[in-house]
Scaffold this motif. Structure first.
Motif, PDB file in Angstrom:
ATOM      1  N   ASN A  56       7.548 -50.709  38.689  1.00  0.00           N
ATOM      2  CA  ASN A  56       7.774 -49.785  37.581  1.00  0.00           C
ATOM      3  C   ASN A  56       6.532 -49.538  36.726  1.00  0.00           C
ATOM      4  O   ASN A  56       6.633 -48.976  35.635  1.00  0.00           O
ATOM      5  N   ALA A 258      11.846 -48.035  31.353  1.00  0.00           N
ATOM      6  CA  ALA A 258      12.217 -46.977  30.413  1.00  0.00           C
ATOM      7  C   ALA A 258      11.060 -46.631  29.486  1.00  0.00           C
ATOM      8  O   ALA A 258      10.845 -45.456  29.157  1.00  0.00           O
ATOM      9  N   LYS A 261       8.544 -44.490  31.388  1.00  0.00           N
ATOM     10  CA  LYS A 261       9.038 -43.114  31.499  1.00  0.00           C
ATOM     11  C   LYS A 261       8.884 -42.377  30.173  1.00  0.00           C
ATOM     12  O   LYS A 261       8.460 -41.206  30.139  1.00  0.00           O
ATOM     13  N   TYR A 262       9.218 -43.037  29.075  1.00  0.00           N
ATOM     14  CA  TYR A 262       9.079 -42.454  27.732  1.00  0.00           C
ATOM     15  C   TYR A 262       7.627 -42.033  27.493  1.00  0.00           C
ATOM     16  O   TYR A 262       7.355 -40.930  27.003  1.00  0.00           O
ATOM     17  N   LYS A 264       5.311 -41.423  29.737  1.00  0.00           N
ATOM     18  CA  LYS A 264       4.965 -40.301  30.631  1.00  0.00           C
ATOM     19  C   LYS A 264       5.477 -38.995  30.066  1.00  0.00           C
ATOM     20  O   LYS A 264       4.780 -37.967  30.093  1.00  0.00           O
ATOM     21  N   ASP A 265       6.711 -39.019  29.538  1.00  0.00           N
ATOM     22  CA  ASP A 265       7.280 -37.798  28.957  1.00  0.00           C
ATOM     23  C   ASP A 265       6.493 -37.325  27.737  1.00  0.00           C
ATOM     24  O   ASP A 265       6.477 -36.130  27.440  1.00  0.00           O
TER      25      ASP A 265
END
Length: 269
Positions: A56, A258, A261-262, A264-265
């Protein structure tokens, strides 16, 4: 680089500046530390949790180092195996062979998870992920010998839990980056300056909520990374928003996938 003598002089005088040891190289500007591995699915401090953190894209796995009855190094957060394994007793009361017979408790009862050795973790992490070594109960000489044996000197930082550990690591490996928690009593830049002058850590931990933009700016001026804890039962984007607003550039989290991902967003990864 610090020496034990310079530490003593600064503790006596409360004066001076220092150059922190560099931390391990990372691929990302915002550092994600997987607290006890990525243990949302797998048992904490298991090889499976560490593999998940690698998959991850975390920057570090945080491991807790303890010593067995026969002087072997293993990863277990608690001083006992009671909470995490199907046994009772302190880690230090078991031999490694005895610990290897225990099973870690996991969500998937059909799978068997074991308590990993430090050697197994170093082998897994080499050239894949850095190690945040929470030095619970171990000998710096034994730990550093193993780190060198696996060629991991540039992939490890050590979180210090006692003065004896601090002194031991300074003597054994003066270039090893050592992390301390910022005391709750430190509320101002002058307070931080006194703490840094006294102990000369290479990077700082603590709770993310205790850091202010002013404290972070001063740490940055000292080239001192600040990667505090944000893990909690309700940890999520609202907390990560607050951390970014403060100016933090690294966090220890219970939800590394998570958080990655946050980031990256947000275009930060």
């Amino acid at each position: 680089m610090r020496s034990p003598f310079s530490i003593l002089i600064l503790m006596l005088t409360g004066l001076g500046t220092y150059t922190p040891n560099p931390v391990p190289a990372a691929k990302h500007k915002f550092i994600v530390i997987a607290h006890r591995g990525d243990h949302v699915i797998y048992p904490e401090n298991s090889l499976e949790a560490y593999r998940e953190a690698i998959k991850n894209e975390a920057d570090y796995i945080e491991i807790d180092l303890r010593t067995t009855k026969d002087s072997q190094l293993v990863s277990m957060h608690d001083g006992t195996v009671n909470r995490m394994a199907n046994g009772k007793g302190t880690v230090s009361s078991f031999t490694l062979d005895e610990l290897k017979q225990l099973k870690l408790k996991g969500k998937d009862s059909t799978q068997t998870y074991r308590i990993p050795t430090f050697a197994e973790i170093l082998k897994l992490a080499k050239n894949k992920i850095n190690i945040y070594l929470d030095f619970k109960a171990a000998d710096p000489t034994a730990a550093y010998k193993m780190i060198k044996a696996y060629g991991m000197e540039k992939q490890v930082l050590v979180y210090i839990n006692s003065q004896a550990q601090f002194t031991g690591w300074l003597k054994e490996a003066p270039k090893m980056p050592l992390m301390l928690s910022l005391p709750d009593s430190v509320k101002s830049v002058s307070g931080m300056q006194k703490f840094l002058d006294a102990y000369q850590p290479d990077l700082l931990d603590g709770d993310y909520s205790q850091y202010t933009p002013a404290l972070l700016a001063y740490a940055a001026s000292m080239k001192l990374p600040v990667w505090p804890d944000i893990q909690s039962a309700g940890e999520g984007p609202a907390d990560w928003d607050k951390a970014l607003q403060k100016g933090l550039t690294g966090l220890q989290t219970d939800h590394p996938a998570a958080l990655v991902k946050y980031l990256k967003d947000k275009g930060l990864r």
